[in-house]
Design a protein around this motif. Sequence first.
Motif, PDB file in Angstrom:
ATOM      1  N   LYS A 231       0.822  -1.241   0.044  1.00 51.29           N
ATOM      2  CA  LYS A 231       0.124   0.062   0.153  1.00 51.29           C
ATOM      3  C   LYS A 231       0.779   1.262   0.020  1.00 51.29           C
ATOM      4  O   LYS A 231       0.580   2.333  -0.708  1.00 51.29           O
ATOM      5  N   LYS A 236      -1.545   3.179  -2.397  1.00 50.40           N
ATOM      6  CA  LYS A 236      -2.988   2.703  -2.441  1.00 50.40           C
ATOM      7  C   LYS A 236      -3.596   2.500  -1.012  1.00 50.40           C
ATOM      8  O   LYS A 236      -2.753   2.050  -0.078  1.00 50.40           O
ATOM      9  N   GLU A 237      -4.817   3.045  -0.823  1.00 52.48           N
ATOM     10  CA  GLU A 237      -5.404   2.554   0.327  1.00 52.48           C
ATOM     11  C   GLU A 237      -5.806   1.127   0.581  1.00 52.48           C
ATOM     12  O   GLU A 237      -6.037   0.602   1.695  1.00 52.48           O
ATOM     13  N   ASP A 238      -5.944   0.490  -0.702  1.00 56.40           N
ATOM     14  CA  ASP A 238      -6.482  -0.840  -0.628  1.00 56.40           C
ATOM     15  C   ASP A 238      -6.000  -1.471  -1.756  1.00 56.40           C
ATOM     16  O   ASP A 238      -6.009  -0.957  -2.745  1.00 56.40           O
ATOM     17  N   ILE A 239      -5.588  -2.632  -1.472  1.00 56.44           N
ATOM     18  CA  ILE A 239      -4.992  -3.656  -2.517  1.00 56.44           C
ATOM     19  C   ILE A 239      -5.351  -4.994  -2.232  1.00 56.44           C
ATOM     20  O   ILE A 239      -5.705  -5.574  -1.119  1.00 56.44           O
TER      21      ILE A 239
END
Length: 463
Positions: A231, A236-239
């Motif tokens: 992240k 990215k906040e979500d993967i």
Amino acid sequence: MNQNQKTIKNEVTLSGVGLHTGNKVTMTFKPAPVNNGYSFVRVDLEDKPVIEAKADYVVGTQRGTNLDKKGVKIHTTEHVLAAVVALGIDNIIIELDAPEPPIMDGSSIHFVEALEEAGIEEQDAEVEEFVVDEIITCRDEETGSEIILMPADSYQITTMVDYNTKVLGTQNASLDKLEDFKTEIASARTFSFLHELEALLDHDLIKGGDLNNAIVYVDQEISGDTMAKLKKAFHKEDISVKPNGILDNLDLRWTNEAARHKLLDVIGDLALIGTKIRGKIIANKPGHGINTKFAKEMAKKIKLAKRNYVPKYDLNKPPLMDIHQIMDILPHRQPFLLIDRVLELSDTHVVATKNVTMNEDFFRGHFPGAPVMPGVLQVEAMAQCGGILVLSTVPDPENYLTYFMKMDNVKFKQKVLPGDTLIFRAELITPIRRGISHMRAVGYANNKVVVEAELMAQISKIK
């Protein structure tokens, strides 16, 4: 059929970041003169040093092919060079203000499109091509990687990929024509496995990476710590992981995109050979290590082949000049007339032959019981061959004599024996000026180079 070299018509510039360094970089493609080949220029450094795209300069192949010339480095060269090769460009200058080309989307497509925008033009020089006439192999016993090069009518590549992992499986890709590179290969993006990605992150690499320029195959369960690293690295906040086993935010362009990208890498890495290849490459488990090892071996092989190259001539065809026509031009007579036929003659070169028989006068003393043609007479025969070329430029050759001025780099490589047919080729190094000729001459027999030299002579009118 011989083809002429090509370069680009106009300059074109791209900007981005390097995958591993994360540096912002501006890259400019520029036209280059004939026989320049591919060269990188570091415009951000003093004196703008040049690093030619040659296998000899490869210093590392971890996650890309890296060049180093006298401490000046270029990283991750393969994607740019693949685009240049695929478009049939022979000469180009690639200027960079950082040590690594921009990664763009992890493929070659942006480079292809930029080069097409610049336009491609033909140059006034022929392409040098190595025609494969035997099977050549290169193998890494430790990894099992292997490259095989075999005869073919054009440059073709097949790659076979197997990482012993279910998520990727076994993949193949082929390219039978470089013209299909743009549609079939250029958009294939670089990829990595999750376990490799963790190691790169731990070593502070792939600073320019994000989920838009590298496919990540998830070959193990993602831990909480790994997820946090991903992240942070990819902002990215979500993967999450897709059902096909890759990280999200990317869709595969082909199910065998990995094999296609490996094919792209093979083309880019083998550009470092420095000579076009006419043959078919089969690469099993290719990687930058085996690719560049093969490029180095091929570069050496081609260099040796050039040194020992023997042109083919049809000795059964009627000659351009027979012995009588030769005597109309040269003043030499028996026993010192040392060429029998002229096969070719142009403004810059001549090809002639000498049939060596046991009846040659010099064999009586050189040597009794072991006849060998004296090296000095081989050089004289080459000079007479060159004399045909020089004297053919005057309207009355019978009124001129040719005198030696200098001989350089004379080498004798094989013995010349009774029964041999010598073929001499002499070509001008510089244009004839004021009756002075400077030429390179080579003698062949039995499909081998037997003698070579640089000769300088002057023609002088008989008073």
